[in-house]
Motif scaffolding. Structure first.
Motif, PDB file in Angstrom:
ATOM      1  N   LYS A  85      -7.280  16.466  36.516  1.00 30.08           N
ATOM      2  CA  LYS A  85      -8.622  16.971  36.813  1.00 30.08           C
ATOM      3  C   LYS A  85      -8.586  18.489  36.774  1.00 30.08           C
ATOM      4  N   CYS A  86      -9.487  19.074  35.985  1.00 27.29           N
ATOM      5  CA  CYS A  86      -9.545  20.536  35.857  1.00 27.29           C
ATOM      6  C   CYS A  86     -10.783  21.141  36.499  1.00 27.29           C
ATOM      7  N   SER A  87     -11.688  20.290  36.969  1.00 30.83           N
ATOM      8  CA  SER A  87     -12.862  20.810  37.662  1.00 30.83           C
ATOM      9  C   SER A  87     -13.194  19.911  38.843  1.00 30.83           C
ATOM     10  N   ARG A  88     -13.794  20.506  39.838  1.00 29.11           N
ATOM     11  CA  ARG A  88     -14.192  19.762  41.035  1.00 29.11           C
ATOM     12  C   ARG A  88     -15.216  18.683  40.678  1.00 29.11           C
ATOM     13  N   ALA A  89     -16.157  19.012  39.784  1.00 28.26           N
ATOM     14  CA  ALA A  89     -17.180  18.045  39.385  1.00 28.26           C
ATOM     15  C   ALA A  89     -16.546  16.827  38.713  1.00 28.26           C
ATOM     16  N   ASP A  90     -15.552  17.048  37.860  1.00 33.11           N
ATOM     17  CA  ASP A  90     -14.856  15.949  37.191  1.00 33.11           C
ATOM     18  C   ASP A  90     -14.160  15.065  38.220  1.00 33.11           C
ATOM     19  N   LEU A  91     -13.515  15.679  39.200  1.00 31.81           N
ATOM     20  CA  LEU A  91     -12.831  14.918  40.247  1.00 31.81           C
ATOM     21  C   LEU A  91     -13.827  14.098  41.066  1.00 31.81           C
ATOM     22  N   LEU A  92     -14.866  14.747  41.556  1.00 29.74           N
ATOM     23  CA  LEU A  92     -15.812  14.067  42.438  1.00 29.74           C
ATOM     24  C   LEU A  92     -16.601  12.972  41.723  1.00 29.74           C
ATOM     25  N   GLY A  93     -16.733  13.099  40.404  1.00 24.87           N
ATOM     26  CA  GLY A  93     -17.449  12.088  39.631  1.00 24.87           C
ATOM     27  C   GLY A  93     -16.572  10.954  39.135  1.00 24.87           C
ATOM     28  N   ASP A  94     -15.283  10.989  39.452  1.00 24.51           N
ATOM     29  CA  ASP A  94     -14.354   9.981  38.944  1.00 24.51           C
ATOM     30  C   ASP A  94     -14.388   8.743  39.820  1.00 24.51           C
ATOM     31  N   GLY A  95     -14.942   7.671  39.293  1.00 26.16           N
ATOM     32  CA  GLY A  95     -14.971   6.413  40.021  1.00 26.16           C
ATOM     33  C   GLY A  95     -14.030   5.376  39.446  1.00 26.16           C
ATOM     34  N   LYS A  96     -13.270   5.747  38.423  1.00 26.68           N
ATOM     35  CA  LYS A  96     -12.438   4.777  37.722  1.00 26.68           C
ATOM     36  C   LYS A  96     -10.955   4.854  38.067  1.00 26.68           C
ATOM     37  N   TRP A  97     -10.540   5.841  38.833  1.00 30.03           N
ATOM     38  CA  TRP A  97      -9.117   6.066  39.029  1.00 30.03           C
ATOM     39  C   TRP A  97      -8.385   4.900  39.671  1.00 30.03           C
ATOM     40  N   ARG A  98      -9.040   4.125  40.490  1.00 33.88           N
ATOM     41  CA  ARG A  98      -8.371   2.980  41.118  1.00 33.88           C
ATOM     42  C   ARG A  98      -7.994   1.906  40.094  1.00 33.88           C
ATOM     43  N   ASP A  99      -8.639   1.925  38.924  1.00 33.85           N
ATOM     44  CA  ASP A  99      -8.317   0.965  37.859  1.00 33.85           C
ATOM     45  C   ASP A  99      -6.914   1.188  37.287  1.00 33.85           C
ATOM     46  N   TYR A 100      -6.322   2.333  37.536  1.00 32.07           N
ATOM     47  CA  TYR A 100      -4.975   2.628  37.028  1.00 32.07           C
ATOM     48  C   TYR A 100      -3.879   2.051  37.920  1.00 32.07           C
ATOM     49  N   LEU A 101      -4.187   1.772  39.152  1.00 33.08           N
ATOM     50  CA  LEU A 101      -3.166   1.451  40.153  1.00 33.08           C
ATOM     51  C   LEU A 101      -2.375   0.183  39.843  1.00 33.08           C
ATOM     52  N   ASP A 102      -2.971  -0.788  39.170  1.00 29.77           N
ATOM     53  CA  ASP A 102      -2.263  -2.017  38.823  1.00 29.77           C
ATOM     54  C   ASP A 102      -1.270  -1.826  37.675  1.00 29.77           C
ATOM     55  N   TYR A 103      -1.247  -0.643  37.082  1.00 32.37           N
ATOM     56  CA  TYR A 103      -0.402  -0.387  35.914  1.00 32.37           C
ATOM     57  C   TYR A 103       0.700   0.628  36.175  1.00 32.37           C
ATOM     58  N   CYS A 104       0.915   0.979  37.447  1.00 32.84           N
ATOM     59  CA  CYS A 104       1.945   1.975  37.732  1.00 32.84           C
ATOM     60  C   CYS A 104       2.619   1.710  39.072  1.00 32.84           C
ATOM     61  N   ASP A 105       3.829   2.228  39.181  1.00 31.25           N
ATOM     62  CA  ASP A 105       4.563   2.163  40.442  1.00 31.25           C
ATOM     63  C   ASP A 105       4.181   3.321  41.356  1.00 31.25           C
ATOM     64  N   ARG A 106       3.773   4.429  40.725  1.00 28.02           N
ATOM     65  CA  ARG A 106       3.325   5.605  41.478  1.00 28.02           C
ATOM     66  C   ARG A 106       2.154   6.229  40.729  1.00 28.02           C
ATOM     67  N   PHE A 107       1.167   6.714  41.497  1.00 30.13           N
ATOM     68  CA  PHE A 107      -0.015   7.358  40.921  1.00 30.13           C
ATOM     69  C   PHE A 107      -0.136   8.770  41.479  1.00 30.13           C
ATOM     70  N   PHE A 108      -0.372   9.724  40.588  1.00 22.70           N
ATOM     71  CA  PHE A 108      -0.563  11.118  40.987  1.00 22.70           C
ATOM     72  C   PHE A 108      -1.852  11.675  40.393  1.00 22.70           C
ATOM     73  N   TRP A 109      -2.486  12.544  41.144  1.00 26.04           N
ATOM     74  CA  TRP A 109      -3.494  13.451  40.616  1.00 26.04           C
ATOM     75  C   TRP A 109      -2.746  14.694  40.147  1.00 26.04           C
ATOM     76  N   ALA A 110      -3.230  15.361  39.127  1.00 23.21           N
ATOM     77  CA  ALA A 110      -2.672  16.658  38.722  1.00 23.21           C
ATOM     78  C   ALA A 110      -3.826  17.619  38.507  1.00 23.21           C
ATOM     79  N   VAL A 111      -3.672  18.804  39.048  1.00 22.67           N
ATOM     80  CA  VAL A 111      -4.704  19.830  38.963  1.00 22.67           C
ATOM     81  C   VAL A 111      -4.057  21.165  38.618  1.00 22.67           C
ATOM     82  N   PRO A 112      -4.844  22.095  38.073  1.00 26.23           N
ATOM     83  CA  PRO A 112      -4.298  23.426  37.789  1.00 26.23           C
ATOM     84  C   PRO A 112      -4.138  24.250  39.067  1.00 26.23           C
TER      85      PRO A 112
END
Length: 148
Positions: free
Chosen positions: A50-77
């Motif tokens: 996520k490179c902007s606050r608006a992009d982060l706050l508008g993200d409703g899909k991130w939980r869809d990744y959790l079934d495909y990983c052992d660990r989940f991270f956000w990355a920001v600048p």
């Protein structure tokens, strides 16, 4: 700073931890991970950039990744307002946080570890390997895409 810069810094960090990353990896549920990384034991990390606050706050899909990983991270600048990551909406209980620039990155908060079911891990790992091989082949022979 762009998502490409953040991806580069995060990829370098992950490589130091024996994870090799690919950008823009489609998942079995139709989502696309910004970064997916696999280590020598087959453990999978997904990183959502996520490179902007608006992009982060508008993200409703991130939980869809959790079934495909052992660990989940956000990355920001660097310089990103980290306060949203302290809220329940972005689950500090299991989601990690990485702060990056184009040259490097640091883990600001570790991610909890879960376990991907074996059949899904096998499918994701094979897809990851084949995708990486296709991308490498495309560099050495750009015409190969028309053959397969």
């Amino acid at each position: 700073m762009t998502a490409v810069d953040v991806a580069r810094g995060v990829s370098r960090l992950l490589l130091r931890h024996d994870y090799v990353a690919l950008c823009e990896v489609p998942l079995g549920n139709g989502r696309r991970a910004d970064l997916m990384a696999v280590d020598a034991r087959g453990r999978i990390i997904i990183v959502e950039i996520k490179c902007s606050r608006a992009d982060l706050l508008g993200d409703g899909k991130w939980r869809d990744y959790l079934d495909y990983c052992d660990r989940f991270f956000w990355a920001v600048p660097q310089g990103f307002d980290l306060s949203p990551f302290e809220t329940e909406a972005f689950s500090p209980d299991f989601a990690g946080l990485i702060v990056a620039d184009r040259y490097d990155a640091a883990i600001a908060r570790e991610a909890a570890e879960t376990s991907v079911p074996a059949p899904r891990r096998k499918a994701a790992t094979l897809d990851f390997a084949r995708r990486a091989a296709r991308r490498l082949l495309g560099l050495t022979d750009p015409e190969c895409e028309s053959l397969g």
